[in-house]
Design an enzyme around this catalytic site. Structure first.
Site, short mmCIF file in Angstrom:
data_model
loop_
_atom_site.label_atom_id
_atom_site.label_comp_id
_atom_site.label_asym_id
_atom_site.label_seq_id
_atom_site.Cartn_x
_atom_site.Cartn_y
_atom_site.Cartn_z
CG HIS A 131 11.94 0.18 -0.64
ND1 HIS A 131 11.68 -0.56 0.48
CD2 HIS A 131 12.97 -0.43 -1.27
CE1 HIS A 131 12.52 -1.60 0.52
NE2 HIS A 131 13.31 -1.54 -0.53
N GLY A 132 10.05 4.39 -0.47
CA GLY A 132 9.47 5.54 -1.15
C GLY A 132 8.34 6.14 -0.36
#
Lengths: 469, 311
Positions: free
Chosen positions: A325-326
């Site tokens: 996601h990040g």
């Protein structure tokens, strides 16, 4: 091009008309889709189109090579090349700064000051999604689950098909390629499903999620100055904001695809009506969780070993899923929390010999997941720490409301959104097929009311959250 | 796609377009009817109130929340109204000033914020709340069209005019906030314990401020300022600009630069940014930029001595 933009409102009907005009010629239809998809992406940034083309070309070629090669070792090498190319792209564009900064911080722990290089890299929209999609293609061919296509236009269309290009759902080649390679027929009931789901998706995104986001953004900008109840309220709002934001995006994607005669898999299935953490992961971002299960968890060995081995695999899968996601430690922690929750649930359920926690199962998943959202939303680890501390040592003070209009609008629209979810849950229906169950007059009337609600309550405060991933 | 499918698809799309258009107009005229009766609330009520009093009031204050919450206009003139609105800046004020009657002698006090004047990005987005009069007021329509802030679908779906405002309108229609006869636009703010606690934490944080060095007047701000000056000169209005106090103004450079601009345009300017410099107290403040009712009363008293207009 954003789904909630005027440009898309013109783009989609234009493509729809041209597409069905070419109904008798599959090649031209696919070529139109490919060009339209590249236009859709280039509208955001044409320079990064080259990455999609590169990724498509590599996996198209490698897919054929894996299939044609008889040697197991050569097959493995081709697969390694595919993994290296796709994950290399991700590493370069998404994780380079994360790796160098983390390395420098680790060295600092040992007292060594390391000058590290960070690059001003822009994350190409959709890179996490389309690299996973193309990876699944080569892995499936390697596992003998899929035959490669020799139709280059069809393959490039599979990678770039605009409804799912920038934020999923991550469609597997086994589902999408056969649809791309065969003649699509216009189905009236699919058209009804599609327009209805697009309308609901827009409502979920621009009305519910974006209105809730106004309050969330204002509180999470300075968590240190707010009390526990304010932070709790903002975090509850965020848990619904992210759900309606991404579910809304998926609805528009799935609905748009249906208008073009494609059936995408369901991506959200009422996750806040789950009765366990593992149930949540079967209902939330289904295309990613099933991808992680099939291509990571199973590759690590899955549950084919001791309990400890299974737990290790679960933890690794969830942490890497978090990092997908990040590129910050917050996402890794978010993944680790979910890994621990899944492991804890497995241990407790197995010890008590139960499959779920009964009525309590409908309560605890939301609240524990709520805490994990703090790491997902907070701007950094320090801010997340401040919020978690305040939520644990609760001070029972009156929450700060701020813009009353925004909060009342957000809450009212949330009630409408959750009522629809409750209706779907109780009637055991799926949003994806609700449109066909309404008569054309009812469908038209319901969509007209949705348009009215959007006109009156839309907010343009936020981009789609998953674009940043 | 066969002929039957094409007809069915077109029928459904046509039906949606027609029904959504009809529903939109029914909703629009119903909301407009309710909205026109609303005289409380910052977004609609105050605008309606302003449109009702603008032709008979001698002194009107325009500007942002700092004008609204800081200036008790009755201390300046018996016939006065405070048209300051939260989050509204010069574009919003300019549009409203252009609605004033042409020949009536009036005093316009415009709150100017140097921070906005020297902002790199100012897109006049705050004028969007005037959208509620987009289909009923030609001056407002012209200004909004000029600012390119309208939604392309707005000419078809008129309810977009009321985007984000309906619940507030309904609430203010059922539970009006003010006693209209006594309300004159000034909204003093009482400090609540939660707010005070937040403010004290912010002060304790002692955030460093980086003052702008290369000051460049925002062209939009400059253009609206000139338009206001021209309108006032041509229409018998006395224009006074002021900047109300800040808890602390660590960057006076933008104030000085703005003073120079206003001098060049021959516009009267009073800068009170450091009004409480020598006798400050957290009791006077809600936050860094907004005074409490206590601070506002002290300030308004002093302001009335400087620019009292009694004719």
């Amino acid at each position: 091009m954003l789904f909630n933009s005027i440009e898309y409102l013109i783009f989609l009907p234009t493509v729809f008309i041209l597409y069905w005009l070419l109904n008798k010629d599959l090649k031209k239809q696919n070529l139109l889709l490919l060009i339209a998809s590249y236009v859709f992406y280039a509208y955001w940034d044409w320079t990064f189109l080259s990455l999609i083309i590169y990724s498509s070309f590599i996996d198209y070629y490698i897919g054929i090579k894996i299939y044609e090669t008889n040697s197991a070792k050569a097959k493995k090498n081709w697969l390694r090349l595919s993994l290296f190319s796709n994950l290399g792209l991700l590493a370069a564009f998404k994780y380079f700064n994360f790796f160098t900064e983390s390395f420098a911080e680790m060295m600092l722990l040992f007292g060594w000051q390391v000058d590290h290089v960070t690059l001003n890299i822009i994350l190409p929209v959709g890179i996490s999604f389309y690299t996973f999609q193309t990876l699944s293609y080569t892995i499936d061919i390697y596992r003998d689950k899929l035959k490669p296509t020799k139709n280059i236009v069809a393959f490039f269309t599979f990678v770039s098909l605009f409804p799912q290009l920038v934020a999923g759902p991550i469609e597997r080649a086994s589902n999408l390629m056969p649809q791309i390679e065969s003649v699509r027929k216009f189905k009236q009931k699919w058209f009804h499903d599609g327009v209805f789901q697009i309308a609901v998706g827009l409502f979920r995104k621009v009305v519910i999620a974006d209105n809730l986001g106004v309050y969330v953004d204002s509180i999470y900008a300075s968590p240190d100055v707010h009390n526990s109840s304010t932070l709790l309220l903002a975090t509850i709002f965020y848990s619904y904001q992210i759900y309606f934001d991404f579910a809304g995006y998926s609805d528009i994607a799935i609905g748009s695809a249906k208008l073009l005669g494609f059936r995408f898999n369901q991506n959200f299935n009422l996750p806040y009506f789950s009765n366990s953490i593992s149930d949540i992961w079967q209902r939330w971002h289904i295309s990613l969780s099933s991808w992680l299960r099939d291509y990571l968890y199973y590759s690590l060995g899955g549950s084919r070993g001791t309990a400890l081995f299974t737990f290790r695999n679960l933890m690794l899968t969830m942490i890497l899923g978090g990092l997908w996601h990040g590129n910050t430690w917050n996402f890794a922690i978010w993944g680790a929390i979910h890994g621990l929750l899944l492991v804890g649930e497995k241990i407790i359920f197995s010890a008590l010999k139960i499959k779920n926690a009964g009525w309590f199962g409908y309560v605890y998943p939301f609240w524990v997941v709520l805490l994990s959202w703090v790491f997902f939303r907070a701007k950094d680890f320090e801010a997340a720490g401040v919020i978690i501390k305040k939520l644990i040592f609760f001070d029972f003070k009156i929450p700060f409301i701020g813009d009353t209009n925004a909060i009342v609008t957000g809450l009212s629209m949330l009630i409408i959104g959750m009522s629809l979810d409750l209706y779907l849950y109780r009637s055991k229906q799926e949003l994806e097929t609700l449109g066909r169950r309404l008569t054309p007059i009812k469908l038209g009337a319901v969509i007209s009311v949705i348009i009215l609600l959007i006109s009156l309550f839309y907010s343009t405060s936020n981009n789609f959250i998953y674009f940043q991933f | 796609m066969n002929k039957k499918q094409i007809i069915n698809t077109l029928k459904l799309i046509g039906f949606i377009v027609v029904v959504s258009f009809i529903i939109d107009k029914i909703a629009y005229f119903t909301i407009t009817k309710i909205s026109d009766t609303v005289y409380s609330g910052q977004a609609i009520g105050k605008l309606n109130h302003y449109l009702a009093i603008k032709d008979t009031t001698k002194l009107i204050v325009f500007g942002s929340s700092r004008a609204n919450h800081h200036i008790d206009v009755k201390k300046l003139n018996a016939s006065s109204y405070n048209m300051g609105v939260d989050g509204k800046f010069i574009a919003y004020s300019a549009t409203l000033i252009k609605l004033l009657p042409k020949d009536l002698k009036q005093t316009v006090i415009l709150h100017v914020d140097p921070n906005v004047a020297y902002r790199e990005y100012y897109n006049r987005e705050e004028t969007k709340t005037l959208m509620v009069k987009y289909h009923t007021n030609d001056v407002i329509k012209e200004e909004l069209d000029r600012a390119e802030l309208t939604n392309p679908l707005q000419n078809f779906y008129w309810c977009i005019d009321y985007n984000g405002l309906v619940l507030g309108i309904l609430k203010n229609a059922v539970f009006p906030k003010y006693d209209l006869e006594h309300y004159y636009g000034y909204d003093p703010m009482e400090v609540h314990s939660t707010q005070k606690e937040i403010f004290e934490k912010i002060l304790a944080r002692n955030d460093s401020i980086e003052c702008k060095t290369n000051l460049k007047l925002n062209p939009l701000f400059n253009s609206y300022l000139k338009e206001i000056e021209t309108f006032c000169t041509n229409n018998n209005k006395k224009l006074i600009t002021i900047t109300t106090p800040l808890y602390i103004d660590k960057c006076p450079e933008d104030n000085n630069a703005l003073r120079k601009v206003l001098e060049d345009l021959n516009i009267e300017y009073h800068d009170y940014s450091n009004f409480f410099k020598d006798n400050n107290s957290t009791d006077y403040w809600i936050d860094i930029a907004h005074m409490s009712d206590v601070g506002a009363e002290i300030f308004s008293e002093a302001l009335s001595k400087d620019i009292s207009i009694n004719d």
